[in-house]
Design an enzyme around this catalytic site. Structure first.
Site, mmCIF file in Angstrom:
data_model
loop_
_atom_site.group_PDB
_atom_site.id
_atom_site.type_symbol
_atom_site.label_atom_id
_atom_site.label_comp_id
_atom_site.label_asym_id
_atom_site.label_seq_id
_atom_site.Cartn_x
_atom_site.Cartn_y
_atom_site.Cartn_z
ATOM 1 N N SER A 136 0.954 -1.250 0.008
ATOM 2 C CA SER A 136 -0.046 -0.230 0.071
ATOM 3 C C SER A 136 0.883 1.145 0.094
ATOM 4 O O SER A 136 1.596 1.333 -0.788
ATOM 5 C CB SER A 136 -0.990 -0.036 1.202
ATOM 6 O OG SER A 136 -1.808 1.130 0.818
ATOM 7 N N THR A 137 0.911 2.045 1.002
ATOM 8 C CA THR A 137 1.400 3.244 0.929
ATOM 9 C C THR A 137 3.190 3.058 0.903
ATOM 10 O O THR A 137 3.664 2.301 1.872
ATOM 11 C CB THR A 137 1.447 4.213 2.435
ATOM 12 O OG1 THR A 137 -0.105 4.099 2.571
ATOM 13 C CG2 THR A 137 1.878 5.342 2.460
ATOM 14 N N HIS A 160 -2.735 -1.228 -3.381
ATOM 15 C CA HIS A 160 -3.741 -0.449 -3.166
ATOM 16 C C HIS A 160 -3.475 0.947 -4.417
ATOM 17 O O HIS A 160 -2.738 1.615 -4.134
ATOM 18 C CB HIS A 160 -3.677 0.152 -1.660
ATOM 19 C CG HIS A 160 -4.092 -0.930 -0.879
ATOM 20 N ND1 HIS A 160 -3.825 -0.996 0.409
ATOM 21 C CD2 HIS A 160 -4.732 -2.212 -1.035
ATOM 22 C CE1 HIS A 160 -4.394 -1.949 1.209
ATOM 23 N NE2 HIS A 160 -4.810 -2.721 0.137
ATOM 24 N N MET A 190 -0.088 1.147 5.179
ATOM 25 C CA MET A 190 -0.913 1.683 6.234
ATOM 26 C C MET A 190 -2.197 0.444 6.656
ATOM 27 O O MET A 190 -2.649 0.102 5.424
ATOM 28 C CB MET A 190 -1.739 2.961 6.086
ATOM 29 C CG MET A 190 -2.199 3.706 7.258
ATOM 30 S SD MET A 190 -0.963 4.362 8.338
ATOM 31 C CE MET A 190 -2.138 5.259 9.365
ATOM 32 N N ASP A 219 -4.557 -4.597 5.936
ATOM 33 C CA ASP A 219 -4.751 -5.595 4.805
ATOM 34 C C ASP A 219 -3.675 -6.563 4.462
ATOM 35 O O ASP A 219 -2.496 -6.038 4.336
ATOM 36 C CB ASP A 219 -5.129 -4.760 3.745
ATOM 37 C CG ASP A 219 -5.702 -5.498 2.367
ATOM 38 O OD1 ASP A 219 -6.386 -6.669 2.791
ATOM 39 O OD2 ASP A 219 -5.658 -5.313 1.387
#
Length: 348
Positions: free
Chosen positions: A163-164, A189, A282, A285
């Site tokens: 993600s991030t 993501h 973050m 998930d």
């Protein structure tokens, strides 16, 4: 509680007003100032020392990318890019992430006021994430090619979630891989419209073929498949072959695509023949899915805290005891390939 202070840089007065409304509606953050262009922003940064900057990509007087490059060189700080959902917008945003921006959010194309307010929760999540982030370097990290001394069977699979901070982390993982490496399935993501550009950028610099995944396509060695934005991706079997299934089912862990969806399917289809890797991001998930892969006999890797932009998803996996090993980003490529090459996808 110290609030997260935010500076918004955008040439649209409406966007500046709406971003101020959104940020100031949160108990843990406040808009400390706004700027119509980077030249004004430069003075406001010196004056207010904000914790997070939101930065429009296309502005007068100085392009957002030019400003970001100078900022990350002279005064590094967490930056969230505000991008248009267009092909050019996606290319520029991906370049901004390479330069050191922590994350991005897309502007609605129609009904800006309603659209921005609807995206308020997402924008605030991105700001919170940026405030916690370990700043990525604007210098591209060199990668050491991965050696592959034995041929790995086509039944082997690598599944990655991020993600991030994941766009640059995935570049570092994929770029050194040899053409004969096992197939990789990737959930990052990212909204629809960006994953195609992201795959193309990676394909230009990698020895393997990187592409946006398509419904029903056969999974082949030497290929990396990126879940399309706004679609879950699963691994399925058709006889002796692996295939990709894309689903428009509801978000999982507030995400679509979701890492857990991919990992659960790989656990069911590949088990001992798979390696699962959870990278920077973050939230949580992928943590439960990585544990499911471990229970199915897969070897599982979590990126270590020191090399993460945001140590959220990997930390949750470690807390669940879902990771067989916790590894620096620079070593993940070699570890995951070596584990499959050794024929041991599980701890002996």
């Amino acid at each position: 509680m110290n609030k997260i202070t935010v500076l918004c840089v955008d040439d649209s007065a409406l966007i500046r007003q709406l971003m101020t409304e959104i940020v100031n509606s949160q108990k843990d953050m406040r808009m400390i100032a706004t700027a119509p262009d980077p030249l004004v922003a430069r003075e406001l940064i010196k004056q207010h020392n904000p914790m997070v900057l939101t930065l429009d990509v296309e502005m007068p007087k100085m392009d957002g990318l030019d400003f970001l490059e100078k900022l990350m060189r002279l005064r590094p700080m967490p930056v969230v890019m505000v991008s248009s959902l267009t092909e050019r917008g996606s290319e520029v945003t991906l370049r901004a992430l390479e330069l050191g921006a922590v994350d991005f959010v897309t502007k609605p194309q129609i009904g800006i006021r309603d659209g921005i307010l609807q995206y308020g929760e997402k924008i605030c999540d991105k700001i919170r994430s940026a405030a916690q982030a370990r700043l990525p370097t604007s210098q591209r990290t060199s990668v050491k090619p991965v050696s592959l001394k034995t041929l790995i069977g086509s039944e082997k699979i690598i599944a990655l979630g991020a993600s991030t901070g994941g766009t640059e982390a995935l570049r570092q993982v994929l770029e050194p891989l040899p053409p004969a490496c096992p197939a990789l399935l990737i959930t990052q993501h990212m909204p629809a419209g960006f994953t195609h550009s992201f795959a193309e950028r990676l394909n230009r610099i990698c020895q393997i073929t990187v592409k946006e995944a398509e419904q029903g396509e056969r999974v082949l060695p030497g290929h990396a498949y990126i879940a399309p934005g706004d679609m879950h991706m699963e691994l399925t079997r058709s006889g002796a072959n692996y295939q990709i299934r894309l689903l428009n089912t509801p978000p999982v862990n507030r995400h679509r695509p979701a890492v857990d969806v991919l990992f659960h399917s790989v656990a069911a289809c590949a088990g001992r023949n798979a390696v699962g890797v959870l990278l920077t991001g973050m939230g949580n998930d992928g943590a439960v899915g990585l544990l499911e892969m471990k229970k199915a006999g897969s070897w599982t890797i979590a990126q270590n805290e020191a090399s993460c932009v945001v140590y959220g998803m990997p930390r949750e996996a470690v807390l669940l005891d879902a990771a067989c090993e916790v590894t620096p980003l620079s070593e993940i490529s070699q570890h995951m390939v070596s584990r499959l090459a050794s024929g041991q996808a599980i701890r002996i």
